[in-house]
Design a protein around this motif. Structure first.
Motif, PDB file in Angstrom:
ATOM      1  N   VAL A  11      65.926  32.099  11.049  1.00 20.43           N
ATOM      2  CA  VAL A  11      64.096  32.149  11.227  1.00 20.43           C
ATOM      3  C   VAL A  11      64.727  32.825  12.649  1.00 20.43           C
ATOM      4  O   VAL A  11      63.761  33.618  13.183  1.00 20.43           O
ATOM      5  CB  VAL A  11      63.936  30.943  11.544  1.00 20.43           C
ATOM      6  N   GLU A  12      65.667  32.483  13.498  1.00 19.96           N
ATOM      7  CA  GLU A  12      65.787  33.211  14.840  1.00 19.96           C
ATOM      8  C   GLU A  12      65.862  34.176  14.666  1.00 19.96           C
ATOM      9  O   GLU A  12      64.983  34.410  16.149  1.00 19.96           O
ATOM     10  CB  GLU A  12      66.854  32.136  16.046  1.00 19.96           C
ATOM     11  N   LYS A  13      66.853  34.675  14.530  1.00 22.44           N
ATOM     12  CA  LYS A  13      66.763  36.307  14.276  1.00 22.44           C
ATOM     13  C   LYS A  13      65.553  36.914  13.722  1.00 22.44           C
ATOM     14  O   LYS A  13      65.084  38.381  13.646  1.00 22.44           O
ATOM     15  CB  LYS A  13      68.643  36.443  13.496  1.00 22.44           C
ATOM     16  N   ARG A  14      64.897  35.837  12.613  1.00 13.55           N
ATOM     17  CA  ARG A  14      63.525  37.248  12.216  1.00 13.55           C
ATOM     18  C   ARG A  14      62.741  37.653  12.613  1.00 13.55           C
ATOM     19  O   ARG A  14      61.692  36.687  12.776  1.00 13.55           O
ATOM     20  CB  ARG A  14      63.631  36.439  10.318  1.00 13.55           C
ATOM     21  N   LYS A  15      62.259  38.951  12.508  1.00 14.11           N
ATOM     22  CA  LYS A  15      61.195  38.907  13.914  1.00 14.11           C
ATOM     23  C   LYS A  15      60.273  40.167  13.368  1.00 14.11           C
ATOM     24  O   LYS A  15      59.259  40.097  13.680  1.00 14.11           O
ATOM     25  CB  LYS A  15      61.356  39.312  15.101  1.00 14.11           C
ATOM     26  N   ASP A  16      60.293  40.762  11.994  1.00 13.82           N
ATOM     27  CA  ASP A  16      59.754  41.967  11.395  1.00 13.82           C
ATOM     28  C   ASP A  16      58.483  40.890  10.464  1.00 13.82           C
ATOM     29  O   ASP A  16      57.621  41.941  10.263  1.00 13.82           O
ATOM     30  CB  ASP A  16      60.658  42.107  10.386  1.00 13.82           C
ATOM     31  N   ASN A  17      58.542  40.252   9.763  1.00 12.09           N
ATOM     32  CA  ASN A  17      57.076  39.156   8.990  1.00 12.09           C
ATOM     33  C   ASN A  17      56.250  39.378   9.865  1.00 12.09           C
ATOM     34  O   ASN A  17      56.282  38.415  11.328  1.00 12.09           O
ATOM     35  CB  ASN A  17      57.398  38.776   8.496  1.00 12.09           C
ATOM     36  N   PHE A  18      54.957  38.822   9.556  1.00 12.36           N
ATOM     37  CA  PHE A  18      53.739  39.011  10.066  1.00 12.36           C
ATOM     38  C   PHE A  18      53.664  37.430  10.561  1.00 12.36           C
ATOM     39  O   PHE A  18      53.032  37.144  11.947  1.00 12.36           O
ATOM     40  CB  PHE A  18      52.400  39.072   9.036  1.00 12.36           C
ATOM     41  N   GLU A  19      54.534  35.979   9.908  1.00 10.18           N
ATOM     42  CA  GLU A  19      54.246  34.983   9.726  1.00 10.18           C
ATOM     43  C   GLU A  19      55.025  34.883  11.154  1.00 10.18           C
ATOM     44  O   GLU A  19      54.649  33.708  11.964  1.00 10.18           O
ATOM     45  CB  GLU A  19      54.968  33.985   8.437  1.00 10.18           C
ATOM     46  N   SER A  20      55.817  35.555  11.496  1.00 11.17           N
ATOM     47  CA  SER A  20      56.834  34.901  12.705  1.00 11.17           C
ATOM     48  C   SER A  20      56.251  35.838  13.726  1.00 11.17           C
ATOM     49  O   SER A  20      56.304  34.869  15.394  1.00 11.17           O
ATOM     50  CB  SER A  20      58.786  35.774  12.842  1.00 11.17           C
ATOM     51  N   VAL A  21      55.498  36.952  13.933  1.00 15.41           N
ATOM     52  CA  VAL A  21      54.352  37.160  14.896  1.00 15.41           C
ATOM     53  C   VAL A  21      52.922  36.613  15.365  1.00 15.41           C
ATOM     54  O   VAL A  21      53.632  35.907  16.399  1.00 15.41           O
ATOM     55  CB  VAL A  21      54.007  38.701  14.403  1.00 15.41           C
ATOM     56  N   MET A  63      53.375  33.625  15.330  1.00 12.16           N
ATOM     57  CA  MET A  63      53.592  32.621  15.738  1.00 12.16           C
ATOM     58  C   MET A  63      54.546  32.442  17.312  1.00 12.16           C
ATOM     59  O   MET A  63      55.400  31.997  17.289  1.00 12.16           O
ATOM     60  CB  MET A  63      54.616  31.981  14.491  1.00 12.16           C
ATOM     61  N   GLU A  64      54.227  33.607  17.403  1.00 12.88           N
ATOM     62  CA  GLU A  64      55.799  34.227  18.771  1.00 12.88           C
ATOM     63  C   GLU A  64      55.364  33.119  19.958  1.00 12.88           C
ATOM     64  O   GLU A  64      55.681  32.970  20.916  1.00 12.88           O
ATOM     65  CB  GLU A  64      55.167  36.226  18.949  1.00 12.88           C
ATOM     66  N   HIS A  65      54.218  33.115  19.722  1.00 14.06           N
ATOM     67  CA  HIS A  65      53.211  32.654  21.454  1.00 14.06           C
ATOM     68  C   HIS A  65      53.732  30.856  21.632  1.00 14.06           C
ATOM     69  O   HIS A  65      54.046  30.393  22.555  1.00 14.06           O
ATOM     70  CB  HIS A  65      51.213  32.709  21.607  1.00 14.06           C
ATOM     71  N   LEU A  66      54.263  30.177  21.059  1.00 13.96           N
ATOM     72  CA  LEU A  66      54.645  29.832  20.886  1.00 13.96           C
ATOM     73  C   LEU A  66      56.161  29.298  19.896  1.00 13.96           C
ATOM     74  O   LEU A  66      57.008  27.990  19.302  1.00 13.96           O
ATOM     75  CB  LEU A  66      53.544  28.080  19.468  1.00 13.96           C
ATOM     76  N   ARG A  67      57.168  30.397  20.720  1.00 20.78           N
ATOM     77  CA  ARG A  67      58.835  29.915  20.207  1.00 20.78           C
ATOM     78  C   ARG A  67      59.334  29.209  20.858  1.00 20.78           C
ATOM     79  O   ARG A  67      60.148  28.128  20.145  1.00 20.78           O
ATOM     80  CB  ARG A  67      59.122  31.523  21.029  1.00 20.78           C
ATOM     81  N   ILE A  68      58.655  28.530  22.501  1.00 18.89           N
ATOM     82  CA  ILE A  68      59.442  27.755  22.620  1.00 18.89           C
ATOM     83  C   ILE A  68      59.744  26.132  21.747  1.00 18.89           C
ATOM     84  O   ILE A  68      60.346  25.722  21.761  1.00 18.89           O
ATOM     85  CB  ILE A  68      59.157  27.431  23.936  1.00 18.89           C
ATOM     86  N   ASN A  69      58.363  25.901  21.305  1.00 20.99           N
ATOM     87  CA  ASN A  69      58.311  25.471  20.328  1.00 20.99           C
ATOM     88  C   ASN A  69      59.302  25.451  19.005  1.00 20.99           C
ATOM     89  O   ASN A  69      59.967  24.735  18.758  1.00 20.99           O
ATOM     90  CB  ASN A  69      56.648  25.188  19.474  1.00 20.99           C
ATOM     91  N   GLY A  70      58.990  26.071  18.650  1.00 20.74           N
ATOM     92  CA  GLY A  70      60.396  26.684  17.682  1.00 20.74           C
ATOM     93  C   GLY A  70      61.803  26.280  17.567  1.00 20.74           C
ATOM     94  O   GLY A  70      62.486  26.037  17.022  1.00 20.74           O
ATOM     95  N   ALA A  71      61.838  26.517  19.251  1.00 13.74           N
ATOM     96  CA  ALA A  71      63.288  26.591  19.247  1.00 13.74           C
ATOM     97  C   ALA A  71      64.126  24.812  19.750  1.00 13.74           C
ATOM     98  O   ALA A  71      64.932  24.512  19.129  1.00 13.74           O
ATOM     99  CB  ALA A  71      63.420  26.888  21.207  1.00 13.74           C
ATOM    100  N   ILE A 103      42.162  38.193  14.952  1.00 13.45           N
ATOM    101  CA  ILE A 103      43.298  37.987  13.864  1.00 13.45           C
ATOM    102  C   ILE A 103      44.840  36.861  13.479  1.00 13.45           C
ATOM    103  O   ILE A 103      44.925  36.097  12.484  1.00 13.45           O
ATOM    104  CB  ILE A 103      44.402  38.983  13.670  1.00 13.45           C
ATOM    105  N   ASN A 104      44.708  36.250  15.368  1.00 19.99           N
ATOM    106  CA  ASN A 104      45.675  35.263  15.029  1.00 19.99           C
ATOM    107  C   ASN A 104      45.297  34.564  16.584  1.00 19.99           C
ATOM    108  O   ASN A 104      45.227  34.312  17.507  1.00 19.99           O
ATOM    109  CB  ASN A 104      47.263  35.900  15.581  1.00 19.99           C
ATOM    110  N   PRO A 105      43.677  33.506  16.096  1.00 17.79           N
ATOM    111  CA  PRO A 105      42.862  32.819  16.659  1.00 17.79           C
ATOM    112  C   PRO A 105      44.053  31.677  17.991  1.00 17.79           C
ATOM    113  O   PRO A 105      43.627  31.387  18.442  1.00 17.79           O
ATOM    114  CB  PRO A 105      42.284  31.381  15.865  1.00 17.79           C
ATOM    115  N   GLU A 106      45.067  31.378  16.901  1.00 21.57           N
ATOM    116  CA  GLU A 106      46.369  30.663  17.866  1.00 21.57           C
ATOM    117  C   GLU A 106      46.887  30.329  19.007  1.00 21.57           C
ATOM    118  O   GLU A 106      47.207  30.704  19.792  1.00 21.57           O
ATOM    119  CB  GLU A 106      46.707  30.782  16.681  1.00 21.57           C
ATOM    120  N   CYS A 107      46.576  32.384  19.076  1.00 18.59           N
ATOM    121  CA  CYS A 107      47.116  32.755  20.757  1.00 18.59           C
ATOM    122  C   CYS A 107      46.369  32.757  21.454  1.00 18.59           C
ATOM    123  O   CYS A 107      45.672  33.105  21.835  1.00 18.59           O
ATOM    124  CB  CYS A 107      47.578  34.372  20.575  1.00 18.59           C
TER     125      CYS A 107
END
Lengths: 313, 691
Positions: free
Chosen positions: A16-26, A28-36, B54-58
């Motif tokens: 998951v850490e490496k995968r950055k190409d699908n829509f879901e991971s983008v 979620m980008e703003h909360l990557r620290i939570n993900g970590a 598109i992304n209201p969570e941002c």
């Protein structure tokens, strides 16, 4: 009943850490620290934290730190108390709390306490008991709890207590298992669990277990693996966990695994993600599932990490 | 991710997802660049709006919008109304994408708080959202916020919950909101909501519609329980019991004054410290117990007394308070009776946690008699060990004067309940019996059990009515079978009722009371309460057990002894063959200064990775206890201090002479040698005499 597919989950979390190409991971980008935090704590519970490059994670974390002392959810994002706790928790996992200026992070959190004892999430003033928990948990890990007005903080949390013994986001807000974890956790860390109506809340919480064995977060809602953590940790803190069927819940969590590609989902046969993988593994840890490190129900960190914080000179 | 099916994407979907991801990534990058460079041009604002749609969570993008609004407003010719309106529109479309977005809801609240926008639109929007998802708690929170801004009355909002419930009773959120509104209206005695009786009667009717329509739907369950509580509860703190109890005679047996001789009746406490405890047990946690709110008149009183709350977390609020009359230094005359009079709550100062004043000023009088005969001390003597075998106990035919037993019916009177309150509970009992006659359901049985228990509590034991405990016990047994997911919940309730039944009168207690003989076959004079082998999973009715000095709880299913801290006279305790899973579960023992003998053998200490009492016991992780490095390091030496913290915490504050801890995973050689160090008073460990 199947068994926990430990190896596959480890591989999934690392991927998951490496995968950055699908829509879901983008998204979620703003909360990557939570993900970590979710991914790394799950790895630690599974006994595989040593597969991670600590320096890489820590230097990335530090690039999310702002001048104010708060952390953003990812590089370039604004500071918020939500991500500050995750950052501190990850540093605690690695025993690397010495890389931050503790007073600065403390000041950031202290500055967010309001007159009524509540906490804002950031400078924009959203108030929520989630932030009360975060502030209290974070400062306690940093040995700086005395810097806030604990009595007022506790009083505010109590003003969010409901007729069912649970707690909501703000006064009048409906009880919700996630919110209950936050409030009970904050009261646990401040030694105030005597203010919880343990039998009433315990009954509400144990009635979250539905026929499939899974737990829901509110009455008449669907079960979801993440409540294995929110409900179970709350029941553990108030010593009422024996009021649910552990066997049935273990089965439900195991049924939510993707045995092919690893990861755990909200319900059987749904898409997996790192959030539910963490909460599934953490729930199994609280259920004393063999082979997992025990997790502390209040700090949401492995017990050995919490003990290192409080019982080391 | 919630509710998305687990299946591999088709190649064309995968490509579409990648393309979407690419587009979003580029939007986010451009947005962050604008944010960092403080660019608030029309194009930059449009770009952030597109991103949020598109992304209201941002969340950072919502922050940026607020900065942009502030920036634009600083231009003198800007029109705040239209600027804020644009924000409201953006939030609305973001919420249509994801109506659980915290950031979007907060942005809306932020805009509205600025006071430049009309709030008329809010209720229309909320009605739409609440139709789409009647349980959305964001929408409910927003509704409370908007109702406040509009100064909508609580009565009107209460009507709204009625409409929602009328459309579909299965809406827990609406019942919750109703409880919030109604408790405010009742509290401030709003017109039409005082007195509460009529209101509550209507509410019972109301919630019956929900529960009786579908008893398995939980929406009305907790509301109904709340109504029962509103009906029977007493806000004011009251004294439930005390030790010594009112009208009792305490006989102290002494020689050479009081010192140097065992006092067989008050063995543990008095013989060591010469201190006589006075225990006050309230119906809820109270504060403000001191020598002015509790006045003690007695010749035995020579110094200012300091009342101590028996709390697990150093709080100044507790349900049980204790004070020690120091008799050790006094020249007591033998064969003399000293009287003690305690007035509780005659002057103000005693408050509940919610700030309610003490309700019912009461008086406790008792007499202390000093007898001359000396019985030889028996406890803690070298060469003798307390044994708990059946052969060491002798049944009691009837209590003697000396046996200072106090049961529920001798304890403090409960103020007479209103007739309405009893009638209402009786009415509910009839309703639930009717429900059960048509449909065998768990909420029916559980509620009936609770109602019958409430009725027993309200009725005075003196009015001669038969108690309902037998029926209640049977209901809980039925429930264990009916609802196999939560059997221990019902078992715990069963245990509490059973203990209530056992401790209700002297007659009910007698079969469980024994005289104890020590290893040399000598009667110690102790009355031992033997509650062993009763399948108890939970301890209770402690308010009726304050007199107990020797307690056998072995061969049960206990895993906690919450509340036992009130038993200040306890000197011998047998907890063997139970389910205690952690040392922290023994936390209440730390307050028992008279405890000498503890048997905790054959439990599960050390067998569990998760400690469910960790936060209910005083501890550094809960900030209720400092970690005392110096002492623990001396004691543990080479051992890891963190591993022994709990043992240090519990045993370090006890003065045990006998401890049996065999049959627990924790009790290895290291641990035993630690115990010997931390308990210098110990004479017996397990079955071995220490040299």
């Amino acid at each position: 009943m199947g068994e926990l597919a430990t190896e596959k989950h480890v591989r999934y979390i690392l991927s998951v850490e490496k995968r950055k190409d699908n829509f879901e991971s983008v998204v979620m980008e703003h909360l990557r620290i939570n993900g970590a935090y979710w991914g790394l704590t799950a790895l630690d519970l599974l006994g595989k934290l040593d597969t991670v490059d600590v320096d890489e994670v820590v230097s990335w974390l530090m690039s999310c730190l702002h001048e104010s002392g708060g952390f953003g959810g990812n590089v370039g994002h604004d500071p918020h108390i939500l991500y500050t706790l995750s950052a501190v928790q990850v540093l605690a996992l690695f025993d690397k709390l010495d890389v931050i200026d503790v007073d600065k992070v403390t000041n950031y959190i202290v500055s967010l306490q309001n007159e009524d004892g509540s906490f804002s999430g950031d400078m924009w003033g959203e108030v929520d008991t989630r932030f009360s928990y975060i502030a209290i948990c974070c400062l306690s890990i940093l040995h700086r709890l005395e810097k806030i007005d604990v009595e007022k903080a506790v009083k505010y949390i109590l003003s969010c207590k409901n007729m069912d013994g649970g707690f909501g986001c703000t006064p009048g807000g409906e009880s919700h298992a996630g919110q209950i974890f936050c409030c009970v956790g904050a009261l646990a860390i401040t030694g105030s669990l005597d203010l919880v109506d343990k039998d009433l809340l315990g009954w509400w919480l144990c009635e979250r277990q539905v026929k499939s064995g899974g737990l829901n977060g509110r009455p008449e809602k669907l079960p979801d693996v993440c409540y294995s953590w929110w409900v179970l940790s709350s029941l553990t803190m108030i010593d009422r966990v024996h009021w649910i069927s552990k066997e049935k819940l273990i089965k439900f969590i195991i049924d939510c695994q993707d045995t092919e590609n690893g990861g755990i989902s909200d319900r059987p046969d749904d898409a997996v993600d790192v959030f539910h993988t963490f909460f599934g593994v953490a729930g199994l840890s609280l259920l004393e599932y063999p082979g997992l490190k025990p997790i502390d129900p209040a700090y949401a960190l492995p017990v050995d990490v919490v003990n290192r914080i409080f019982f080391t000179k | 991710m919630h509710g998305r099916p687990r299946k591999a994407l088709k190649p064309e979907d995968e490509a579409a997802s990648s393309a979407k991801a690419e587009k979003l990534r580029s939007l986010q990058a451009q947005f962050l660049a604008n944010h960092h460079n403080h660019i608030y041009s029309k194009e930059a604002l449009e770009l952030s709006a597109k991103l949020l749609e598109i992304n209201p969570e941002c969340y950072t993008a919502w922050n940026y919008r607020k900065l942009a609004v502030q920036h634009v407003l600083s231009n003198s010719d800007s029109d705040p109304h239209s600027i804020f309106n644009d924000e409201l529109k953006l939030v609305e479309s973001a919420l249509r994408k994801n109506f659980k977005s915290y950031g979007a809801w907060h942005h809306r609240k932020w805009v509205l708080s600025k006071g430049h926008s009309s709030i008329d639109n809010e209720m229309r929007l909320l009605n739409g959202f609440q139709k789409a998802d009647p349980r959305n708690f964001h929408a409910w929170n927003h509704r409370r916020f908007v109702a406040g801004l509009m100064e909508r009355s609580e009565e009107d909002e209460l009507k709204y919950t009625e409409e929602v419930i009328g459309a579909n009773f299965s809406n827990y959120s609406a019942w919750h909101n109703r409880s919030v509104l109604l408790s405010n209206l009742l509290k401030r005695k709003a017109e039409g909501y005082f007195p509460k009786e009529k209101v509550l009667e209507e509410e019972f009717q109301h919630v019956h519609n929900a529960i009786f329509t579908d008893p398995d739907d939980q929406s009305g369950w907790f509301y109904h329980l709340w109504l029962i509580d509103q009906t029977v509860k007493n806000d004011a703190p009251l004294l439930v019991s005390s030790w010594p109890s009112h009208g009792s005679n305490i006989t102290l047996i002494g020689d050479n004054g009081l010192r140097g001789c065992g006092l067989s009746l008050l063995n543990g406490t008095l013989s060591d410290t010469g201190a006589l405890p006075i225990i006050l047990y309230f119906n809820q946690a109270v504060k403000g117990i001191n020598s002015s709110s509790v006045a003690i008149k007695s010749e035995l009183l020579k110094e200012e007394l300091v009342w101590k709350p028996l709390s697990m977390n150093n709080s100044n609020t507790a349900q049980v308070w204790v004070v020690y009359l120091n008799l050790g230094n006094m020249e007591l005359q033998q064969s003399k009776t000293y009287s003690v009079e305690i007035n509780v709550g005659h002057s103000s100062g005693i408050l509940s946690a919610n700030g309610n004043h003490y309700g019912d000023p009461s008086q406790i009088s008792f007499e202390v008699f000093v007898e001359t005969t000396c019985t030889k001390p028996t406890e803690g003597q070298v060469g003798k060990r307390t044994t708990w075998d059946d052969t060491n106990f002798q049944k009691i035919d009837h209590f003697q004067e000396l046996d200072s037993i106090a049961t529920a019916n001798q304890n403090h009177h409960i103020p007479k309940s209103s007739d309405w309150c009893i009638e209402q509970i009786v009415k509910e009992i009839t309703n639930f019996r009717d429900l059960l006659s048509e449909y065998d359901c768990k909420i029916g049985k559980l509620t009936l059990a609770r109602l019958l228990t409430a009725l027993d509590m309200l009725s005075s034991p003196l009015d001669g009515k038969k108690s309902n405990t037998e029926e209640v016990l049977q209901l809980y047994i039925d429930l264990m079978k009916l609802d196999p997911t939560h059997p221990v919940y019902y078992k715990d309730e069963h245990s509490l009722i059973l203990l209530k039944q056992i401790t209700s009168t002297r007659d009910s207690l007698l079969p469980y009371c024994y005289y104890h003989k020590d290893a040399t076959e000598t009667f110690t004079g102790h009355v031992c309460l033997r509650l062993q082998n009763l399948s108890l999973s939970r301890m209770g009715s402690i308010e009726n057990l304050l007199w107990v000095q020797m307690l056998d709880l072995s061969h049960n299913e206990l895993q906690s002894i919450e509340g036992l801290e009130a038993m200040q006279l306890l000197s011998c305790l047998n907890l063997s063959h139970n389910k205690f899973g952690s040392l922290t579960a023994l936390g209440p023992l730390r307050s028992l200064k008279s405890l000498k003998v503890l048997n905790i053998s054959y439990n599960e200490l050390g067998s569990h990775s998760i400690d469910t009492r960790r936060y209910l016991c005083s501890s550094p992780v809960a900030h209720t206890e400092e970690f005392t490095w110096d002492r623990i390091e001396i004691l543990t030496g080479s051992f890891n201090a963190a591993n022994f913290w709990e043992a240090f915490l519990i045993f370090g504050s006890l003065a045990l002479t006998e401890l049996n801890i065999t049959g627990n995973a924790v009790a290895d050689e290291n641990f035993r040698s630690f115990l010997v160090k931390v308990l210098p008073t110990l004479k017996w460990l397990d079955e071995e005499e220490l040299s």
